[in-house]
Design a protein around this motif. Structure first.
Motif: not given
Lengths: 272, 308
Positions: A124-126, A148-152, A168-171
């Motif tokens: 998911i990329e926001i 999964g992967v979340l990119v903000v 993994s989550a990236v802000i």
């Protein structure tokens, strides 16, 4: 029948609409008329998708949805998604990609509360900001994001990564209060500043502060050992997320562990 | 058997090497520098010349430059072969624990992408006594075990693939020095071929064996047909009186094509030295096709420039 669909907004609904039924793999089997007739819960009633959107065939062979418009009252976009692709040109409501297991969601705008909560797989990329409780658990649930992967690309609200246990989550921007609270495992990388009480009750997992060095709480303690091997693996994995994560390999980090109140096996990595 | 070929004075028998299926995996060991990576790899592949007594056959495939390894440090690629996946799993665990976990600064990774996974760091993690940390990075799970120099990083599993073991070349020389020098040249050429190892000491075995023995308890015994000491005695001798020393190179590879490529490289290197260097014949060991399904015909390999 089309594998992918383009939904152009006709009107903004007066109440929140549960959009979880509109999944790429499901609507790929429908005709344009069938998709337009799809009943979506709104308050105590339902509304046909065709009343909210003009439906047209999209381009691409893979199951996909492109949604154009102000979708802040559409909740659960991509909730439980198990494949395919959703692209939203505009802001979205709550529960974006919740419980998703596979596929890709890209939002060119802000997302509401509980985005990527209980995310189990996919990406998911926001493009904008994300509300509170992103990458966390569903209300009342024990486990948060678990894969999964979340990119903000923008800023994140409070309780980001609460009870997160994998993935993994990236802000790229700032994070709100209680970042990674009660985190069980997984990785969160952050470029901007953080709010109050980061890592509160963090049991395990990794926080990477690629931007300014935060104040380290008293419930975290430094370990001076050599982690160059792990850092090489992690930095290589984060590099594709772009600046400032692409330069981490050349910035060997200081490591602190905590929250010491709950075993202290979580780690903060503070690159030089 | 057909007519032998003579090339540069070296007789190449019209025969074939017979190989059999094995299970294989590749491990990548990295360390602070190439020397420590080598120390670990040498220890891990020790006592692994033959499945008959060692449980597995293992060897160093090649050294790896920092840009070729997962963590950007110097490394060594190791291949391990066993007769079953279960035995391979046992050997990997038994060797990685005492030989890599213990070696300063090392880390260990799977060197293959696909295959049935067996434990690599999955059980070694318990050395951490509860302090170990699991980390998923790009879909792979790693274990970080606290040790006295920092932490030991091991990938959780390594894939197992079907391999080929027992490819071989026999080098029949005028004397020990010439047979040994030819074998060394052959091994050097084979080591430039990817996906193979020559598991015996220096890549060469002087005690080639046949299947079975007059003693029922033994599953293998000396290859009397190629023992110069038995030339006038053994009914099945393959040697003439001018052959006074025979060396064998055993080749294990990830595929039959890899074993064929190594055999071809070995033949070419030995033939290039010629009979003037004391090599009289090149032959190969087989059991009439009863041992294994992979047959590497020397004449066919010698005549090929490229693939098997």
């Amino acid at each position: 029948m089309s594998a992918s669909w383009l939904l152009r907004q006709r009107s903004v609904p007066p109440l929140g609409v549960d959009f979880a039924a509109v999944l790429p793999t499901r609507v790929a089997e429908l005709s344009a008329a069938g998709l337009s007739r799809l009943a979506l819960p709104i308050g105590r009633d339902t509304v046909a998708l065709g009343e909210l959107f003009d439906v047209a065939a999209g381009d691409g062979d893979l199951p996909g949805l492109r949604i154009e418009g102000d979708c802040r009252r559409l909740h659960g976009i991509g909730r439980g998604m198990d494949g395919g692709r959703i692209v939203v040109d505009g802001p979205v409501g709550d529960y974006l990609g919740a419980e998703m297991t596979a596929g890709e969601i890209r939002v060119d705008g802000d997302a509401g509360l509980l985005a990527a909560c209980a995310l189990a797989g996919g990406r998911i990329e926001i493009g904008g900001d994300v509300g509170d409780f992103a990458a966390s658990a569903l209300p009342g649930a024990i486990d948060g994001m678990r894969g999964g992967v979340l990119v903000v690309r923008g800023n994140a609200g409070a309780r980001f990564g609460d009870r997160m246990r994998r993935g993994s989550a990236v802000i790229h921007g700032r994070a709100g209060d209680f970042l990674a609270s009660r985190m069980v495992a997984g990785t969160i990388a952050l470029a901007g500043e953080i709010g109050a009480h980061p890592g509160f009750g963090m049991r395990r997992g990794t926080l990477v502060f690629a931007g300014d060095r935060p104040r380290v709480p008293d419930t975290f303690a430094p370990t001076g050992h050599d982690i160059c091997v792990f850092w090489a693996l992690l930095a290589r994995s984060l590099a594709p997320f772009g600046e400032p994560f692409d330069a981490l390999a050349g910035r060997p980090p200081e490591r602190v562990v905590g929250d010491l109140g709950v075993d202290g096996k979580g780690e903060w990595l503070l690159p030089a | 058997m057909g007519e032998p070929i003579v090339d540069n004075g070296v007789v190449i028998d019209d025969t074939f090497a017979e190989a059999f299926p094995m299970k294989a995996t590749r491990l990548v060991v990295t360390a602070f520098d190439a020397s420590w990576a080598s120390n670990a790899a040498v220890a891990m592949t020790g006592f692994a010349t033959s499945v008959i007594a060692c449980g597995c056959e293992a060897g160093i495939e090649r050294t790896l430059a920092p840009e070729e390894t997962p963590d950007g440090r110097p490394g060594v690629s190791v291949l391990i072969f066993a007769m079953s996946g279960k035995e391979l799993a046992k050997q990997v665990e038994r060797r990685v624990g005492p030989c890599v976990l213990t070696c300063p600064t090392t880390a260990i990774y799977a060197g293959l992408d696909d295959g049935e996974p067996i434990a690599l760091g999955r059980n070694l993690r318990f050395f951490g006594d509860g302090w170990q940390i699991s980390k998923m990075i790009d879909g792979k799970r790693y274990w970080r075990v606290p040790v006295m120099d920092g932490e030991f990083v091991a990938e959780e599993t390594t894939p197992v693939v079907k391999g080929v073991g027992g490819g071989n070349l026999l080098i029949l020389g005028r004397d020990t020095a010439s047979a040994l020098a030819a074998a060394e040249a052959g091994v050097a050429a084979m080591r430039r071929v990817p996906n193979v190892i020559m598991p015996f000491p220096g890549g060469v075995v002087r005690s080639g064996s046949k299947v079975g023995s007059k003693y029922p308890a033994l599953m293998a015994s000396t290859n009397d047909a190629f023992c110069p000491a038995l030339t006038p005695l053994a009914r099945n001798t393959e040697l003439g009186g001018e052959v006074r020393s025979v060396m064998e190179i055993v080749i294990d590879g990830l595929t039959d094509a890899d074993v064929a490529a190594a055999t071809r490289a070995g033949i070419a290197a030995i033939v290039a030295r010629g009979s003037a260097a004391g090599v009289l014949r090149i032959s190969a060991g087989n059991y009439g096709g009863k041992l294994g399904p992979f047959h590497f015909h020397l004449h066919q390999l010698r005549g090929e420039e490229g693939g098997p």
